[in-house]
Design a protein around this motif. Structure first.
Motif, PDB file in Angstrom:
ATOM      1  N   ALA A 253      74.394  52.328  33.050  1.00 13.10           N
ATOM      2  CA  ALA A 253      74.799  51.586  34.469  1.00 13.10           C
ATOM      3  C   ALA A 253      76.391  51.256  34.121  1.00 13.10           C
ATOM      4  O   ALA A 253      77.083  50.372  33.983  1.00 13.10           O
ATOM      5  CB  ALA A 253      74.243  49.981  34.382  1.00 13.10           C
ATOM      6  N   GLY A 257      76.646  55.206  37.370  1.00 15.71           N
ATOM      7  CA  GLY A 257      75.221  54.497  37.449  1.00 15.71           C
ATOM      8  C   GLY A 257      75.100  53.503  38.407  1.00 15.71           C
ATOM      9  O   GLY A 257      74.225  53.091  39.299  1.00 15.71           O
ATOM     10  N   GLY A 280      78.676  48.559  32.790  1.00 13.21           N
ATOM     11  CA  GLY A 280      79.988  48.667  32.838  1.00 13.21           C
ATOM     12  C   GLY A 280      80.360  49.833  31.772  1.00 13.21           C
ATOM     13  O   GLY A 280      81.333  50.522  32.060  1.00 13.21           O
ATOM     14  N   GLY A 281      79.566  50.192  30.942  1.00 11.28           N
ATOM     15  CA  GLY A 281      79.713  51.365  30.277  1.00 11.28           C
ATOM     16  C   GLY A 281      80.895  51.431  29.398  1.00 11.28           C
ATOM     17  O   GLY A 281      81.628  50.197  29.094  1.00 11.28           O
ATOM     18  N   GLU A 290      94.075  49.339  35.740  1.00 12.76           N
ATOM     19  CA  GLU A 290      95.124  49.028  36.667  1.00 12.76           C
ATOM     20  C   GLU A 290      95.184  50.167  37.797  1.00 12.76           C
ATOM     21  O   GLU A 290      95.988  50.304  38.663  1.00 12.76           O
ATOM     22  CB  GLU A 290      96.192  49.015  35.873  1.00 12.76           C
ATOM     23  N   ALA A 353      73.381  59.409  34.402  1.00 10.84           N
ATOM     24  CA  ALA A 353      74.737  58.791  34.667  1.00 10.84           C
ATOM     25  C   ALA A 353      74.970  58.013  33.267  1.00 10.84           C
ATOM     26  O   ALA A 353      75.667  57.050  33.085  1.00 10.84           O
ATOM     27  CB  ALA A 353      74.937  57.713  35.604  1.00 10.84           C
ATOM     28  N   GLN A 402      96.122  51.962  26.818  1.00  7.48           N
ATOM     29  CA  GLN A 402      95.783  50.553  27.215  1.00  7.48           C
ATOM     30  C   GLN A 402      95.359  49.507  26.175  1.00  7.48           C
ATOM     31  O   GLN A 402      96.162  48.408  26.145  1.00  7.48           O
ATOM     32  CB  GLN A 402      94.402  50.603  28.160  1.00  7.48           C
ATOM     33  N   TRP A 489      69.097  62.425  25.093  1.00  6.08           N
ATOM     34  CA  TRP A 489      67.827  61.838  25.567  1.00  6.08           C
ATOM     35  C   TRP A 489      67.189  62.986  26.611  1.00  6.08           C
ATOM     36  O   TRP A 489      65.984  62.961  26.986  1.00  6.08           O
ATOM     37  CB  TRP A 489      67.845  60.608  26.141  1.00  6.08           C
TER      38      TRP A 489
HETATM   39  C1  LIG Z   1      88.824  51.688  26.607  1.00  5.80           C
HETATM   40  C2  LIG Z   1      88.704  52.567  27.861  1.00  5.80           C
HETATM   41  C3  LIG Z   1      89.559  52.259  28.853  1.00  5.80           C
HETATM   42  C4  LIG Z   1      89.570  53.194  29.934  1.00  5.80           C
HETATM   43  N1  LIG Z   1      90.532  52.880  31.028  1.00  5.80           N
HETATM   44  C5  LIG Z   1      90.292  53.419  32.193  1.00  5.80           C
HETATM   45  C6  LIG Z   1      91.402  53.357  33.358  1.00  5.80           C
HETATM   46  O1  LIG Z   1      92.081  52.215  33.333  1.00  5.80           O
HETATM   47  N2  LIG Z   1      91.246  53.797  34.681  1.00  5.80           N
HETATM   48  C7  LIG Z   1      90.240  54.846  34.848  1.00  5.80           C
HETATM   49  O2  LIG Z   1      90.064  55.363  35.736  1.00  5.80           O
HETATM   50  N3  LIG Z   1      89.352  54.935  33.585  1.00  5.80           N
HETATM   51  C8  LIG Z   1      89.329  54.500  32.451  1.00  5.80           C
HETATM   52  N4  LIG Z   1      88.565  54.910  31.448  1.00  5.80           N
HETATM   53  C9  LIG Z   1      87.591  55.947  31.610  1.00  5.80           C
HETATM   54  C10 LIG Z   1      86.334  55.246  32.633  1.00  5.80           C
HETATM   55  O3  LIG Z   1      85.919  54.163  31.881  1.00  5.80           O
HETATM   56  C11 LIG Z   1      85.244  56.230  32.412  1.00  5.80           C
HETATM   57  O4  LIG Z   1      85.532  57.566  33.161  1.00  5.80           O
HETATM   58  C12 LIG Z   1      84.036  55.492  33.209  1.00  5.80           C
HETATM   59  O5  LIG Z   1      83.672  54.533  32.642  1.00  5.80           O
HETATM   60  C13 LIG Z   1      82.804  56.798  33.350  1.00  5.80           C
HETATM   61  O6  LIG Z   1      81.559  56.109  33.953  1.00  5.80           O
HETATM   62  P1  LIG Z   1      80.304  56.534  33.756  1.00  5.80           P
HETATM   63  O7  LIG Z   1      79.504  55.613  34.514  1.00  5.80           O
HETATM   64  O8  LIG Z   1      80.282  58.012  34.098  1.00  5.80           O
HETATM   65  O9  LIG Z   1      79.891  56.603  32.348  1.00  5.80           O
HETATM   66  P2  LIG Z   1      80.088  55.353  31.020  1.00  5.80           P
HETATM   67  O10 LIG Z   1      81.145  54.435  31.436  1.00  5.80           O
HETATM   68  O11 LIG Z   1      80.130  56.007  29.746  1.00  5.80           O
HETATM   69  O12 LIG Z   1      78.789  54.623  31.296  1.00  5.80           O
HETATM   70  C14 LIG Z   1      77.504  55.178  30.770  1.00  5.80           C
HETATM   71  C15 LIG Z   1      76.508  54.230  30.536  1.00  5.80           C
HETATM   72  O13 LIG Z   1      75.106  54.867  30.041  1.00  5.80           O
HETATM   73  C16 LIG Z   1      74.335  54.164  29.042  1.00  5.80           C
HETATM   74  N5  LIG Z   1      73.481  54.987  28.495  1.00  5.80           N
HETATM   75  C17 LIG Z   1      73.855  56.120  27.566  1.00  5.80           C
HETATM   76  N6  LIG Z   1      72.875  56.670  27.259  1.00  5.80           N
HETATM   77  C18 LIG Z   1      71.797  55.975  27.629  1.00  5.80           C
HETATM   78  C19 LIG Z   1      70.274  55.990  27.570  1.00  5.80           C
HETATM   79  N7  LIG Z   1      69.833  57.099  27.006  1.00  5.80           N
HETATM   80  N8  LIG Z   1      69.599  55.170  28.307  1.00  5.80           N
HETATM   81  C20 LIG Z   1      69.935  54.124  28.890  1.00  5.80           C
HETATM   82  N9  LIG Z   1      71.704  53.980  29.106  1.00  5.80           N
HETATM   83  C21 LIG Z   1      72.029  54.878  28.384  1.00  5.80           C
HETATM   84  C22 LIG Z   1      75.737  53.517  28.239  1.00  5.80           C
HETATM   85  O14 LIG Z   1      75.084  52.462  27.402  1.00  5.80           O
HETATM   86  C23 LIG Z   1      76.673  53.290  29.355  1.00  5.80           C
HETATM   87  O15 LIG Z   1      76.582  51.952  29.863  1.00  5.80           O
HETATM   88  C24 LIG Z   1      88.486  54.150  30.198  1.00  5.80           C
HETATM   89  C25 LIG Z   1      87.653  54.169  29.135  1.00  5.80           C
HETATM   90  C26 LIG Z   1      87.618  53.673  27.792  1.00  5.80           C
HETATM   91  C27 LIG Z   1      86.800  53.808  26.883  1.00  5.80           C
END
Ligand SMILES: Cc1cc2nc3c(=O)[nH]c(=O)nc-3n(C[C@H](O)[C@H](O)[C@H](O)COP(=O)(O)OP(=O)(O)OC[C@H]3O[C@@H](n4cnc5c(N)ncnc54)[C@H](O)[C@@H]3O)c2cc1C
Length: 568
Positions: A253, A257, A280-281, A290, A353, A402, A489
Motif C-alpha cells: 500500500a 498500491g 504510504g510505503g 514537493e 506493488a 530531503q 515473496w
Molecule cells: C525518504 C524518501 C523520500 C522520497 N521523496 C520523494 C519525492 O519527494 N518525490 C517523489 O516523487 N518520490 C520520492 N520518493 C520516492 C517514492 O517514495 C517512491 O518512488 C514511491 O514510494 C514508490 O511507490 P511504490 O508504491 O511503488 O512502492 P513503496 O513506496 O516502496 O511501497 C511498497 C509497499 O509495499 C509493502 N510491502 C513490501 N513487501 C510486502 C509484502 N510481501 N507484503 C505486503 N506488503 C509489502 C511495503 O511495506 C510498502 O508499504 C522518496 C522516497 C524516500 C524513501
C-alpha cells in the motif's frame, strides 16, 4: 468506575484539554439541514434511548451511524486510568462517528446518550450505500470525520497510550507504526515525563514485560507488542473471507498500491490490499514531497497516504494492515497468496506493488544501532530526536537531500556524506540549491562510513573522506542510500531482472505483453518501484497504479469468457 467530564453539545471539551482541540467546528460538527435529515431517514430508522445508553463501545467493529434528532450523544475517550472523558458531544441534527465507519475497523471512541435521546440509526451496510448514493451528504460526513481524526491525532486522544523510552528501538518502532497508520495516541516518555511514572504505577506492568507498553482503552496492556499484534488489538486490520475469490489482490500500500486500490474499488472490482507495515510505503517516510502535482507547498508522505487510504476504503477496498504476503501460488486460478499469519487470499488477478525497501550499510555493528541512533526515515518523529545536536545523513539522492534539508531545521548541524564527486547527477536541482545555501549543512564528497561507535546507543560515526579518517560525536545517523526490490515473496512465479525487479510489458514476449504492466504470468501485474526500469517517483507510481486497472478489466473479461479457465 467510570468518571465523566461533561461537554457542551456541538463542540468538544475534553477533560483537561483546551476547548479548541478541533479546528473548524462548523465542519467538524456540522448540523445537517432538514432536507438532508429527511434523506438520511430513508437509509435508517428511528430509535429512542434513555440517558446513559451505550450506542457503541471502543473496540467494537460493527458500529452504526447515528444522527441525533433530539437529545445529546457523548463520544467518550478513556482517561488512561480506567475512567472516561467526554471528547465530543452531538446535539440535534449532528451525527456521531469517526473515520473508521468507512471501513470495518474498530471504533476508537465509545458513544453514549447523555439524556433521553431520539436518533436515526443507519446500519453500517446502509451507511456505505448512503454515502455513495447521496454524495453531498457523503462529502459533509467524510470531511467531518477527517477533521475529527486530525483533532484526535493533534491532541493525542483516542484511547491508546504508549509508555516507553525514546532511546529504545521498540518504542520508536511502535510509535512510528501508530503515526504512520494515523492512529491517535498519547506518548509518555519514561525518561522525562512524570505522567509516565504514574501510568506505570497505575497499571503495575512489573517484570519481566518491562517497557515499552501500550495501554489500550485504559484497560488492556500489551508488553512490547509486534506490529501485527498491535494492529489486531487496535482492530485496524480488516478481516477477509478466506472462501471469497477477490477480483484483485494488491500487495503493498505504497503510492502505487493505493492508487490501484482506489481505481479498482471505485470501478466496482472486489479489491483487497495487503500491507506489511503501514499505508504510504517509502513515500510515508518522507517529511515533505514537493514535486507531486497539485501540492505547490508540498505534502507529507503520511498525509498523502492517509488521504489515499480513506479514499480506497470509501470505495469499498479492504485493507489488511501489518500483514505480509509470504508466497504466491500462480500455478492455477484463482491465484493464492499466503500471508505471514497463516491466512490465505484467493484472487483472480494480482497487482504486485511491493516497492522497494531501504538498503543497509555493510557494517557488522549496524544492526546494534538500528533504532538506537540509525534511522531510515526522516519524519517529524525522527526529527524530534535531533534537536540541537549534530547529525549525519548518508546518500546523494533525492531522499537523502530531503532528509538533510528537513533535519537541518531541527539539528544544530547536518553532515551530508556522499560517495561521488557531487550531487548534480543524482539529486533534483531544487534540493541541491537548498543544500548549497544552507548555513548548517556541510557536504562531504568522496566519503564513506567505516564505523559506528557506542555502547548501547550510537555515540560517534567514523568515515573516510579523501583518504583521511574522520570521527565525530554523532547520536543520529540517517541512511538514505537507495533501495532493493521487495520481491522474495513472489517465489519465482514471475520473471525478474538481474537486480530482482519484476520484468513487465515490452521486456516480455509479445503474446503476454497486453499492457506495459503485465508480468510474465497473465493476470499478474506489477506497478511502481518494484517494476524493472520504473521511474521511481510518487507521481509515476500513482499513475501506474491507476492505469493498470484498465488491463485488469480486460483480463477479468477474458477469464469470464473462458469460464474462469486460464487462457491457453
Ligand atoms: C525518504 C524518501 C523520500 C522520497 N521523496 C520523494 C519525492 O519527494 N518525490 C517523489 O516523487 N518520490 C520520492 N520518493 C520516492 C517514492 O517514495 C517512491 O518512488 C514511491 O514510494 C514508490 O511507490 P511504490 O508504491 O511503488 O512502492 P513503496 O513506496 O516502496 O511501497 C511498497 C509497499 O509495499 C509493502 N510491502 C513490501 N513487501 C510486502 C509484502 N510481501 N507484503 C505486503 N506488503 C509489502 C511495503 O511495506 C510498502 O508499504 C522518496 C522516497 C524516500 C524513501
Amino acid at each position: 468506575m467510570s468518571t465523566i467530564t461533561p461537554a457542551h453539545p456541538g463542540f468538544a471539551v475534553a477533560g483537561g484539554a483546551p476547548d479548541d482541540i478541533f479546528e473548524k467546528p462548523d465542519q467538524t460538527f456540522p448540523r445537517l439541514p432538514a432536507e438532508m435529515v429527511e434523506r438520511v431517514m430513508r437509509y435508517g430508522h428511528l430509535e429512542t434511548f434513555d440517558g446513559g445508553a451505550h450506542l457503541y463501545r471502543f473496540g467494537e467493529r460493527d458500529f452504526d451511524f447515528f444522527l441525533v434528532l433530539d437529545g445529546t450523544v457523548d463520544a467518550l475517550d478513556n482517561d488512561g486510568k480506567g475512567g472516561n472523558i467526554v471528547l465530543m458531544s452531538y446535539g440535534a441534527k449532528q451525527f456521531s462517528g469517526e473515520l473508521n465507519l468507512f471501513s470495518d475497523r474498530a471504533a476508537l471512541l465509545s458513544a453514549r446518550t447523555l439524556r433521553p435521546t431520539q436518533l436515526i440509526r443507519v446500519p453500517r451496510a446502509s451507511f456505505q450505500r448512503m454515502v455513495s448514493a447521496e454524495p453531498d451528504i457523503g462529502e459533509i460526513i467524510l470531511r467531518a470525520y477527517i477533521l475529527r481524526r486530525a483533532g484526535m491525532i493533534r491532541h493525542a486522544e483516542g484511547g491508546t497510550v504508549l509508555v516507553g523510552s525514546l532511546r529504545s528501538a521498540d518504542t520508536l518502532r511502535i510509535q512510528s507504526f501508530l503515526i504512520r497508520n494515523g492512529l491517535p495516541h498519547r506518548f509518555l516518555d519514561s525518561d522525562t515525563t512524570p505522567e509516565a511514572i504514574s501510568a506505570l504505577e497505575w497499571f503495575r506492568p512489573g517484570e519481566p514485560g518491562g517497557l515499552p507498553i501500550v495501554i489500550i482503552d485504559g484497560k488492556n496492556i500489551l508488553h512490547c507488542p509486534g506490529n501485527a499484534e498491535l494492529a489486531d488489538a487496535l482492530g485496524i486490520t480488516e478481516t477477509v473471507d478466506p472462501k471469497r475469490i477477490y477480483d484483485v489482490a494488491v500487495i503493498g500500500a505504497g503510492p502505487a498500491g493505493l492508487a490501484a486500490a482506489v481505481y479498482a474499488a471505485s470501478e466496482g472490482l472486489d479489491t483487497v490490499v495487503v500491507e506489511a507495515i503501514a499505508p504510504g510505503g517509502q513515500a510515508g517516510s518522507s517529511s515533505r514531497i514537493e514535486n507531486y502535482l497539485g501540492f505547490p507547498t508540498g505534502i507529507s508522505g503520511q498525509m498523502l497516504a492517509a488521504r489515499a487510504q480513506v479514499q480506497a476504503q470509501k470505495f469499498g477496498a479492504r485493507l489488511m494492515i501489518a500483514r505480509s504476503a509470504t508466497a504466491l501460488d500462480c500455478g492455477d486460478l484463482p491465484f493464492r497468496l499466503a500471508l505471514d499469519d497463516g491466512a490465505s487470499i484467493s484472487a483472480s488477478s494480482v497487482v504486485v506493488a511491493s516497492g522497494a525497501r531501504y538498503r543497509r550499510l555493510d557494517l557488522a555493528e549496524l544492526s546494534r544501532f538500528e533504532g538506537q541512533g540509525v534511522h531510515y526515515a526522516a519524519t517529524s518523529l525522527e526529527g524530534g530526536l535531533c534537536s540541537g545536536s549534530d547529525v549525519v545523513v548518508v546518500g546523494g539522492g533525492n531522499s537523502a537531500g530531503q532528509a538533510a534539508v528537513f533535519i537541518s531545521g531541527k539539528a544544530r548541524h547536518v553532515h551530508m556524506l556522499v560517495r561521488g564527486n557531487g550531487l548534480a547527477t543524482t539529486m533534483s536541482d531544487y534540493l541541491v540549491r537548498r543544500i548549497e545555501n544552507s548555513t548548517n549543512i556541510t557536504l562531504h564528497l568522496r566519503s564513506k562510513v567505516t564505523g559506528l561507535l557506542g555502547e548501547k546507543y550510537l555515540e560517534a560515526v567514523r568515515w573516510r573522506e579523501d583518504e583521511k579518517d574522520v570521527v565525530l560525536a554523532i547520536s543520529n545517523l540517517f541512511l538514505m542510500i537507495g533501495a532493493e526490490p521487495s520481491t522474495e515473496w513472489l517465489n519465482g512465479c514471475v520473471a525478474l531482472d538481474e537486480k530482482g525487479f519484476v520484468e513487465t510489458g515490452h521486456l516480455l514476449r509479445e503474446e503476454v505483453a497486453t499492457t506495459p504492466y503485465a508480468t510474465s504470468i497473465p493476470g499478474i501485474f506489477a506497478v511502481g518501484d518494484v517494476r524493472a526500469n520504473s521511474v521511481k517517483r510518487v507521481a509515476s507510481s500513482v499513475g501506474e497504479g491507476s492505469v493498470v486497472v484498465h488491463a485488469i478489466h480486460g483480463w477479468l473479461k477474458e477469464l469470464a469468457a473462458r469460464d474462469g479457465q486460464p487462457p491457453a
